[in-house]
Design an enzyme around this catalytic site. Structure first.
Site, PDB file in Angstrom:
ATOM      1  N   GLU A   1      51.793 157.951  14.499  1.00 29.23           N
ATOM      2  CA  GLU A   1      51.165 157.518  13.254  1.00 29.23           C
ATOM      3  C   GLU A   1      51.017 156.000  13.198  1.00 29.23           C
ATOM      4  OE1 GLU A   1      54.532 158.264  10.220  1.00 29.23           O
ATOM      5  OE2 GLU A   1      54.609 160.011  11.538  1.00 29.23           O
TER       6      GLU A   1
ATOM      7  N   CYS B   1      58.404 108.387   3.942  1.00 30.47           N
ATOM      8  CA  CYS B   1      58.161 109.601   3.174  1.00 30.47           C
ATOM      9  C   CYS B   1      56.878 109.441   2.359  1.00 30.47           C
ATOM     10  CB  CYS B   1      59.348 109.852   2.253  1.00 30.47           C
ATOM     11  SG  CYS B   1      59.033 111.111   1.026  1.00 30.47           S
TER      12      CYS B   1
ATOM     13  N   LYS C   1      54.469 148.036  18.816  1.00 30.28           N
ATOM     14  CA  LYS C   1      53.738 146.961  18.138  1.00 30.28           C
ATOM     15  C   LYS C   1      52.410 146.644  18.841  1.00 30.28           C
ATOM     16  CE  LYS C   1      56.612 145.558  14.853  1.00 30.28           C
ATOM     17  NZ  LYS C   1      57.020 144.214  14.702  1.00 30.28           N
TER      18      LYS C   1
ATOM     19  N   LEU D   1      63.188 150.492  12.237  1.00 29.70           N
ATOM     20  CA  LEU D   1      62.774 151.067  13.519  1.00 29.70           C
ATOM     21  C   LEU D   1      62.994 150.064  14.629  1.00 29.70           C
ATOM     22  CD1 LEU D   1      59.350 152.598  12.435  1.00 29.70           C
ATOM     23  CD2 LEU D   1      61.383 153.885  13.119  1.00 29.70           C
TER      24      LEU D   1
ATOM     25  N   ASP E   1      56.407 137.514  13.209  1.00 33.01           N
ATOM     26  CA  ASP E   1      57.173 138.703  13.589  1.00 33.01           C
ATOM     27  C   ASP E   1      57.735 138.552  14.984  1.00 33.01           C
ATOM     28  OD1 ASP E   1      56.859 140.004  11.280  1.00 33.01           O
ATOM     29  OD2 ASP E   1      55.663 141.676  12.072  1.00 33.01           O
ATOM     30  N   ALA E   2      56.901 137.964  15.880  1.00 28.22           N
ATOM     31  CA  ALA E   2      57.325 137.847  17.279  1.00 28.22           C
ATOM     32  C   ALA E   2      58.550 136.934  17.377  1.00 28.22           C
ATOM     33  CB  ALA E   2      56.183 137.296  18.119  1.00 28.22           C
TER      34      ALA E   2
ATOM     35  N   LYS F   1      51.575 152.286  11.942  1.00 28.87           N
ATOM     36  CA  LYS F   1      52.684 151.616  11.255  1.00 28.87           C
ATOM     37  C   LYS F   1      52.069 150.721  10.181  1.00 28.87           C
ATOM     38  CE  LYS F   1      56.932 149.075  12.019  1.00 28.87           C
ATOM     39  NZ  LYS F   1      56.725 147.929  11.140  1.00 28.87           N
TER      40      LYS F   1
HETATM   41  S1  IVH Z   1      59.504 155.661   9.661  1.00 32.68           S
HETATM   42  C1  IVH Z   1      64.385 155.430   9.853  1.00 32.68           C
HETATM   43  N1  IVH Z   1      56.897 155.493   9.670  1.00 32.68           N
HETATM   44  O1  IVH Z   1      58.265 150.126   9.226  1.00 32.68           O
HETATM   45  C2  IVH Z   1      63.192 154.599   9.624  1.00 32.68           C
HETATM   46  N2  IVH Z   1      58.129 153.595   9.007  1.00 32.68           N
HETATM   47  O2  IVH Z   1      60.025 148.568  10.972  1.00 32.68           O
HETATM   48  C3  IVH Z   1      62.031 155.419   9.181  1.00 32.68           C
HETATM   49  N3  IVH Z   1      56.739 151.697   8.367  1.00 32.68           N
HETATM   50  O3  IVH Z   1      61.154 150.338   7.261  1.00 32.68           O
HETATM   51  C4  IVH Z   1      60.790 154.649   9.097  1.00 32.68           C
HETATM   52  N4  IVH Z   1      54.801 152.666   8.669  1.00 32.68           N
HETATM   53  O4  IVH Z   1      58.878 150.242   6.068  1.00 32.68           O
HETATM   54  C5  IVH Z   1      58.055 154.850   9.438  1.00 32.68           C
HETATM   55  N5  IVH Z   1      54.581 155.504   9.679  1.00 32.68           N
HETATM   56  C6  IVH Z   1      55.721 154.876   9.445  1.00 32.68           C
HETATM   57  C7  IVH Z   1      55.755 153.550   8.994  1.00 32.68           C
HETATM   58  C8  IVH Z   1      56.980 152.945   8.799  1.00 32.68           C
HETATM   59  C9  IVH Z   1      55.406 151.561   8.285  1.00 32.68           C
HETATM   60  C10 IVH Z   1      57.704 150.636   8.054  1.00 32.68           C
HETATM   61  C11 IVH Z   1      58.873 151.069   7.199  1.00 32.68           C
HETATM   62  C12 IVH Z   1      60.084 150.769   8.023  1.00 32.68           C
HETATM   63  C13 IVH Z   1      59.583 149.719   8.940  1.00 32.68           C
HETATM   64  C14 IVH Z   1      60.411 149.631  10.189  1.00 32.68           C
END
Ligand code: IVH
Length: 707
Positions: free
Chosen positions: A130, A435, A330, A97, A47-48, A132
């Protein structure tokens, strides 16, 4: 020629031309990673690393807004839906996000919101904070309370229709509870698999010889995207609701109110979600969740902060693909220490040799890690190969103790070597020059990090891919012999190299008729199609061989220059001596140069390849390329085709132009003579206008070449 890579140059030092090249490279790289992550459930970078690519792309775009590409990664999320599922167009896009990595980013985020909303310093902003969830986002559309469609995010605009699979999940209600359910109600959230379920699934898969998943996210994605809903039904998947798409009316006016509504409607919502009121409280929330992370049942890769008031969310809106009202904060990557037992070399489908570190099994972030990609030769010489000069002793050796990281819970990577623990006997690793799959030479080009096998036609690791290219439309174009058939015939050992295609009828006709899907007529047609290609024009043959860097255009250039296959082969042999006239000649043909020339030499140097070609030439007859007309009105001119052509394919148009003595180029410059533009022409047309290049419609072009 391989395009230049300016990834080492700081954004502030890039010239516009370099910035343009970088944006092209980044669009391609990010696109490739998106495809691996979203469509194949098999990410190839951490991811990084991925975030760093996106950050660089954004920084270059901010400095050179004129150069933003129409296909820029900043304008899209995820990857287009893969084949195999019907597509669903999201009624409201599914966005992504922005990321915060530290305290400063969170302060900036809150500061931006304050400025945007013009809030007084003492006005409080309530945030919903919340976890992620590291899963797969899903959109569930309910009409009159009934589940009608379930779709993955896809590229944010179009996702895959996974309704049948989702209907097998206990965590997703088929009917919404409660009386005040909006007529149209799209609930969005994250599908996940718990860590214990993921480990148990992998164990079952290993016993059954099935697919092993790298982490819970991939196992959730893989389980969701099954062709057979019964398989999804057998996989334990959870779902947390946290967002929404189209809503005929909003049942609440805050984020937290919406989540309560989801809860009442029958969904799981995350119990760790809390209201927070200041940057300090947000940071404390982040610390608290991070300490609990390892003990949680499911993987999370950060926390999300969302402005609670929906009227403020509405005012804040979006910047390209991310909302201004939310951010993902993150977590630092998880690390562990373990011993490198061995280095194994894997040969990819394109012949790239990839070293894989075999580790003493170790748990990182709840997942057992046994393998780590060591990427390439330079990476082993200087861990990370991050552009720093190779440091004495900072290489990776068998027996070394390594620090491993699973950034964002993706594929593990080596962070460092614990030099103090290096056994005295450990020697620098010597990368193989042959190879391991076929014994051919593995060579490395000057500007490339990868060492590649040159045994293209005979290397088992590459054979299927090569055969696919061989029969493809712009090569031998054998009707009825597509990717599927090639795979099948390869598995049966009927076709292992090109010459075998032409032996199929003689050797395997009877057996083929026994195969499902191969009746008398289709078999007869297949053999007719194969026999029709026993005469092949030289440039197609050269292209079909799959010599590195020799695409269709270079194949034509070589065909035109050498005139016969024999002449090309002789020249390539003589050019093995770099001092020779043959090398000089090969590398100075217009459009060829050293990179392509060296690849041609390497290819023909391999005895295996020469033998396979010898067998092939025993089956076919090679025709010279059609003579190029020098008296045509476009002889010597440079033409670029753009937009949709209606009367011919792009390939046909290019071939005609070349036959008439013109050069068909891919991009517009001052030197371009004509741009032939069809409907939908974009940046190339604009470039043409900028340089004052003559623009023709398709009809005008046809008229011109008819004269
Ligand atoms: S809100 C407009 N809330 O993270 C975007 N996303 O990196 C609204 N994700 O596509 C997303 N937990 O798949 C939201 N509590 C959470 C989340 C969350 C995981 C995922 C989601 C999003 C991705 C973005």
């Amino acid at each position: 020629m391989a395009s230049k890579d300016y990834s080492d140059i700081a954004v502030g030092d890039l010239t516009p031309a370099q910035a343009k090249a970088e944006l092209l490279r980044l669009a391609f790289e990010i696109g490739t990673h998106d495809k691996r992550y979203y469509q194949e459930d098999a990410p190839s970078v951490t991811d990084a690393e991925y975030d760093a690519l996106r950050k660089r792309n954004a920084a270059i775009e901010a400095k050179f807004p004129d150069l933003i590409r129409p296909d820029s990664p900043s304008r899209r999320v995820g990857a287009a839906p893969s084949r195999g599922f019907a597509k669903v167009r999201h009624s409201a896009p599914m966005l992504s996000l922005d990321n915060a990595f530290g305290e400063e980013d969170v302060r900036d985020f809150v500061g931006r919101i304050r400025r945007f909303l013009k809030l007084d310093d003492d006005e409080e902003i309530v945030f919903s904070a919340e976890p992620k969830i590291d899963g797969v986002s899903l959109s569930l559309r309910y009409e009159n309370g009934e589940l009608v469609t379930a779709a993955t995010r896809g590229d944010g605009t179009e996702g895959e229709d996974v309704t049948a699979n989702v209907k097998t999940m206990k965590a997703v209600p088929h009917k919404l509870k409660g009386r005040k359910v909006p007529e149209v109600c799209e609930v969005r959230g994250e599908i996940y698999m718990t860590k214990p379920d993921f480990l148990a699934l992998n164990k079952r898969q290993a016993e059954a010889g099935g697919q092993i998943f790298a982490n819970p996210r991939n196992s959730a994605a893989g389980s969701l995207r099954q062709k057979d809903p019964a398989v999804t039904a057998s996989r334990p998947l959870g779902f947390f609701a946290y967002g929404w798409g189209e809503m005929s009316e909003l049942p609440a006016d805050t984020q937290s109110g919406m989540v309560k509504f989801f809860d009442a409607a029958g969904f799981d919502t995350n119990p760790l979600t809390k209201a927070r009121h200041s940057v300090e409280e947000l940071l404390a929330f982040h610390r608290d969740i991070e300490t609990r992370r390892a003990k949680l049942d499911y993987d999370i890769d950060g926390v999300v902060y969302k402005v609670d008031r929906l009227d403020w969310q509405e005012r804040l809106g979006f910047v390209s693909r991310t909302p201004r009202w939310a951010i993902a904060h993150k977590f630092a990557a998880e690390r562990a220490t373990t011993v490198l037992n061995d280095i194994e070399i894997q040969v990819g489908r394109t012949g790239a040799l990839t070293p894989v570190g075999k580790l003493e099994a170790v748990g990182v972030g709840g997942v057992i890690v046994q393998n780590v990609s060591l990427h390439n030769e330079d990476y082993i010489k200087a861990i990370g190969n991050d552009g720093e000069p190779i440091r004495e002793g900072r290489d990776i050796r068998i027996g070394d103790t390594l620090i491993i990281q699973r950034a964002g819970d993706v594929i593990p990577q080596v962070v460092d070597v614990v030099i103090d623990k290096r056994p005295k006997s450990a020697k620098p690793y010597k990368f193989p020059e042959k190879c391991p799959a076929c014994g051919s030479h593995a060579v490395r080009e000057d500007d490339e990090a990868v060492r590649r096998c040159t045994g293209g036609l005979i290397c088992p690791a590459q054979q299927v891919e090569r055969l696919r290219l061989f029969v493809s439309r712009n090569a031998f174009d054998i009707e009825g012999l597509g990717e599927k058939q090639i795979q099948l015939f390869f598995e049966k050992k009927w076709i292992e190299e090109p010459a075998d295609i032409f032996q199929l009828e003689k050797k395997h006709r009877k057996a083929l008729l026994q195969e499902e899907g191969f009746g008398e007529i289709s078999v007869r047609n297949l053999f007719a199609a194969i026999n029709e290609r026993r005469r092949i024009v030289l440039n197609r043959l050269i292209y079909a061989l799959g010599i590195r860097h020799v695409g269709e255009i270079n194949a034509r250039i070589l065909a035109r220059h050498y005139g016969s296959f024999d002449a090309l082969q002789k020249a390539a042999k003589a050019a093995a001596d770099k001092e020779s006239e043959a090398y000089q000649d090969l590398t100075t043909i217009g459009g060829i140069g050293e990179v392509v020339g060296d690849a041609v030499v390497e290819f023909f140097k391999e005895k295996h390849n020469r033998d396979a070609i010898g067998r092939l030439l025993g089956e076919i007859e090679v025709e010279p390329m059609e003579a190029v007309k020098t008296d045509s009105p476009i002889a010597g001119k440079t033409v670029v085709f753009t937009g949709a052509l209606e009367k011919m394919t792009r390939d046909e148009a290019k071939a005609t132009a070349e036959r008439l003595g013109a050069k068909a180029a891919g991009s517009v410059s001052k030197k371009t003579d004509y741009v032939v533009a069809g409907p939908g022409a974009g940046s190339k047309l604009a470039e043409a206008q900028k340089h004052g290049v003559k623009v023709l419609t398709e009809d005008e072009w046809l008229k011109l070449i008819a004269t």
